[in-house]
Design a protein around this motif. Structure first.
Motif, PDB file in Angstrom:
ATOM      1  N   GLY A 117      50.754  37.169  40.799  1.00 10.22           N
ATOM      2  CA  GLY A 117      49.942  38.081  41.607  1.00 10.22           C
ATOM      3  C   GLY A 117      49.057  38.880  40.677  1.00 10.22           C
ATOM      4  N   ARG A 118      49.660  39.859  40.042  1.00  9.44           N
ATOM      5  CA  ARG A 118      48.952  40.736  39.114  1.00  9.44           C
ATOM      6  C   ARG A 118      48.127  39.954  38.080  1.00  9.44           C
ATOM      7  NH1 ARG A 118      50.487  45.781  37.941  1.00  9.44           N
ATOM      8  NH2 ARG A 118      52.581  45.487  38.775  1.00  9.44           N
ATOM      9  N   TYR A 119      48.730  38.913  37.503  1.00  7.87           N
ATOM     10  CA  TYR A 119      48.064  38.191  36.414  1.00  7.87           C
ATOM     11  C   TYR A 119      46.688  37.674  36.818  1.00  7.87           C
ATOM     12  CZ  TYR A 119      46.918  34.829  32.849  1.00  7.87           C
ATOM     13  OH  TYR A 119      46.248  34.158  31.864  1.00  7.87           O
ATOM     14  N   LEU A 120      46.578  37.197  38.047  1.00  6.26           N
ATOM     15  CA  LEU A 120      45.327  36.541  38.446  1.00  6.26           C
ATOM     16  C   LEU A 120      44.212  37.521  38.810  1.00  6.26           C
ATOM     17  CD1 LEU A 120      46.699  33.553  40.587  1.00  6.26           C
ATOM     18  CD2 LEU A 120      45.993  33.558  38.176  1.00  6.26           C
ATOM     19  N   VAL A 121      44.557  38.730  39.250  1.00  8.08           N
ATOM     20  CA  VAL A 121      43.514  39.617  39.784  1.00  8.08           C
ATOM     21  C   VAL A 121      43.347  40.950  39.067  1.00  8.08           C
ATOM     22  CG1 VAL A 121      43.659  38.617  42.093  1.00  8.08           C
ATOM     23  CG2 VAL A 121      45.046  40.617  41.552  1.00  8.08           C
ATOM     24  N   SER A 122      44.365  41.355  38.317  1.00  7.78           N
ATOM     25  CA  SER A 122      44.349  42.736  37.826  1.00  7.78           C
ATOM     26  C   SER A 122      43.154  43.029  36.923  1.00  7.78           C
ATOM     27  CB  SER A 122      45.646  43.034  37.084  1.00  7.78           C
ATOM     28  OG  SER A 122      45.905  44.409  37.118  1.00  7.78           O
ATOM     29  N   ASP A 123      42.948  42.185  35.918  1.00 10.48           N
ATOM     30  CA  ASP A 123      41.888  42.547  34.970  1.00 10.48           C
ATOM     31  C   ASP A 123      40.493  42.129  35.447  1.00 10.48           C
ATOM     32  OD1 ASP A 123      42.792  40.004  34.476  1.00 10.48           O
ATOM     33  OD2 ASP A 123      43.469  40.426  32.431  1.00 10.48           O
ATOM     34  N   ALA A 124      40.412  41.634  36.665  1.00 11.31           N
ATOM     35  CA  ALA A 124      39.085  41.321  37.233  1.00 11.31           C
ATOM     36  C   ALA A 124      38.427  42.553  37.848  1.00 11.31           C
ATOM     37  CB  ALA A 124      39.216  40.228  38.291  1.00 11.31           C
ATOM     38  N   GLY A 125      39.116  43.691  37.855  1.00 12.89           N
ATOM     39  CA  GLY A 125      38.547  44.834  38.568  1.00 12.89           C
ATOM     40  C   GLY A 125      38.741  46.173  37.888  1.00 12.89           C
ATOM     41  N   TYR A 126      37.770  47.039  38.118  1.00 15.01           N
ATOM     42  CA  TYR A 126      37.869  48.449  37.742  1.00 15.01           C
ATOM     43  C   TYR A 126      38.015  49.247  39.032  1.00 15.01           C
ATOM     44  CZ  TYR A 126      36.550  49.293  32.807  1.00 15.01           C
ATOM     45  OH  TYR A 126      36.525  49.411  31.446  1.00 15.01           O
ATOM     46  N   PHE A 127      38.901  50.212  39.033  1.00 13.89           N
ATOM     47  CA  PHE A 127      39.017  51.132  40.160  1.00 13.89           C
ATOM     48  C   PHE A 127      38.246  52.393  39.796  1.00 13.89           C
ATOM     49  CE2 PHE A 127      41.092  54.315  42.845  1.00 13.89           C
ATOM     50  CZ  PHE A 127      41.221  53.639  44.046  1.00 13.89           C
ATOM     51  N   VAL A 128      37.336  52.788  40.669  1.00 13.01           N
ATOM     52  CA  VAL A 128      36.488  53.946  40.387  1.00 13.01           C
ATOM     53  C   VAL A 128      36.763  55.029  41.419  1.00 13.01           C
ATOM     54  CG1 VAL A 128      34.123  54.784  40.140  1.00 13.01           C
ATOM     55  CG2 VAL A 128      34.704  52.450  39.424  1.00 13.01           C
ATOM     56  N   CYS A 129      37.077  56.224  40.948  1.00 11.42           N
ATOM     57  CA  CYS A 129      37.217  57.361  41.856  1.00 11.42           C
ATOM     58  C   CYS A 129      36.603  58.582  41.181  1.00 11.42           C
ATOM     59  CB  CYS A 129      38.672  57.571  42.268  1.00 11.42           C
ATOM     60  SG  CYS A 129      39.788  57.951  40.922  1.00 11.42           S
ATOM     61  N   ARG A 130      36.805  59.746  41.786  1.00  9.57           N
ATOM     62  CA  ARG A 130      36.024  60.895  41.362  1.00  9.57           C
ATOM     63  C   ARG A 130      36.868  62.167  41.389  1.00  9.57           C
ATOM     64  NH1 ARG A 130      30.021  61.636  44.008  1.00  9.57           N
ATOM     65  NH2 ARG A 130      29.100  62.092  41.973  1.00  9.57           N
TER      66      ARG A 130
END
Ligand SMILES: *Cc1c(COP(=O)(O)O)cnc(C)c1O
Length: 398
Positions: A284-297
């Motif tokens: 799960g994590r392995y395939l998708v985790s490093d494909a994204g940045y979470f941006v908040c404020r």
């Protein structure tokens, strides 16, 4: 143009001895979404927290997984990130899937995934869910109790069943043991019951714990599975599925063994597994985790009893929850000030909504500053709720 944000040097909070053998870590380059995409996304405006995903990285991750583990069919664990655009890329790459609920099944069927490619890995399911899944063509069902064996067999006598066994979760950042998995001595009863019912108990699975940084756990799991296979054959059953589960880690701030290092252990363990046994895994994590940045404020800051507090517009209920169980993200900002310890909280009024305590951030952080959480494509948006009226984070795709 705008510069890359600042990644702080975090102090090593865990002593070196807590980590698995350091020779297991290697320096295979890990990937990360290119930051220029974040700048571009923010140019289009910001109304609420978002996860920006580059699906080409997901494509590369599944190819790398398959290359490292040629005998292992990857079945993506939908719960890590159920966004249909993520699922579509994985379908194009030939992945199968692992589900825990019929809602996840419906999502896949809508995307035209053949039911036979979907494995129902939740060891405890309601009768209604089993009936529904069986009606849609699901063939394989997990279990870890005699009760569930009787339940599934009663509803679908020809169901193919795989038993979840317990394996050590030592070295996993998000241990799962205790909730599911049979102990070795408990497996005998389920094998005997399956033989008596003439149920098709045909597989073994295990889960080493999420973000598992200790490849040894897979070796122990495969050995345990082989012992169960032997018991099955002695009882007249026909074992033909080995499901290695999930847990493959991604890089945050701690060192990880690369998938290639883990594959050395797994491939070695698979040498004497007969060819008629289908081998699969549930990354799960392995395939998708490093494909994204979470941006908040940042919505505000405060000083309470001398301690600096920073409130973000996404906290425990808005996607930033894995920190509460000890996962340490690589968090970046645009500030350059001296690093001081902050407590980080979400925007809700629930006292549980505290993401991190005493984490180093620049002392000049202010309302409106953006927060960039690297490698956060898994278990962020998937966990979020609208508790207290705050909006769900959105998934944006590059
Ligand atoms: C959550 C889960 C997975 C995926 O775990 P990761 O750590 O994300 O790889 C795989 N299999 C089962 C049964 C799960 O519950």
């Amino acid at each position: 143009m705008a510069v890359r944000p600042v990644a702080f040097k975090k102090p090593q909070s865990q002593p070196e001895t807590e980590q698995p053998q350091s020779d297991l870590f290697d320096t295979h380059p890990e990937v990360r979404l290119d930051f220029k995409h974040i700048r571009a996304a923010l140019k289009q405006g910001y109304t609420k927290p978002f996860l920006l995903v580059d699906t080409s990285l997901i494509r590369n991750k599944i190819r790398r997984f398959k290359a490292a583990l040629p005998r292992v069919h990857p079945h993506y664990a939908v719960k890590a990130n159920p966004d249909p655009r993520v699922l579509k890329v994985l379908i194009e790459e030939g992945a199968g899937f692992e589900i825990a609920s019929i809602a996840e099944l419906d999502l896949l069927l809508k995307l035209k995934v053949p039911a036979a490619e979907v494995y129902y890995s939740n060891p405890v399911k309601s009768s209604d869910s089993i009936r529904y899944a069986a009606g849609k063509g699901i063939e394989w069902f997990a279990l870890d109790s005699v009760e569930e064996l009787r339940k599934v067999h009663g509803i679908k006598p020809d169901a193919r069943l795989y038993v979840r066994i317990e394996v050590p979760n030592v070295g996993s950042d998000w241990p799962l043991s205790g909730k599911f998995g049979m102990k070795a001595q408990e497996v005998d009863a389920i094998v005997a019951e399956a033989a008596a019912l003439k149920a098709d108990l045909a597989g073994v699975t295990f889960h080493v714990g999420s973000q598992c940084r200790n490849p040894e756990n897979w070796r122990v799991g495969i050995q345990g599975a082989k012992r169960v296979f032997k018991k099955m054959r002695l009882a007249g059953l026909q074992p033909r599925l080995l499901n290695l589960g999930g847990g493959y880690p991604v890089r945050h701030v701690k060192p990880i063994p690369s998938i290639e290092k883990i594959a050395e252990v797994i491939n070695h363990g698979l040498r004497d597994v007969p060819q008629n046994v289908r081998v699969m895994a549930e990354p799960g994590r392995y395939l998708v985790s490093d494909a994204g940045y979470f941006v908040c404020r940042v919505v505000g800051t405060a000083t309470r009893s001398g301690k600096r507090w920073m409130y973000w517009d996404a906290g425990v209920f808005g996607g930033v929850i894995e920190t509460t169980e000890g996962l340490r993200y690589d968090v970046q900002t645009d500030r350059q000030g001296k690093l001081i310890p902050w407590n980080i909280a979400g925007p809700t009024c629930d006292s549980v909504d505290v993401c991190m305590r005493d984490e180093l951030f620049p002392e000049d952080m202010q309302e409106g500053d953006f927060i960039y959480i690297a490698n956060a494509g898994a278990y962020t948006t998937a966990y979020a709720s609208q508790f207290n009226g705050f909006p769900l984070p959105e998934v944006r795709v590059v």
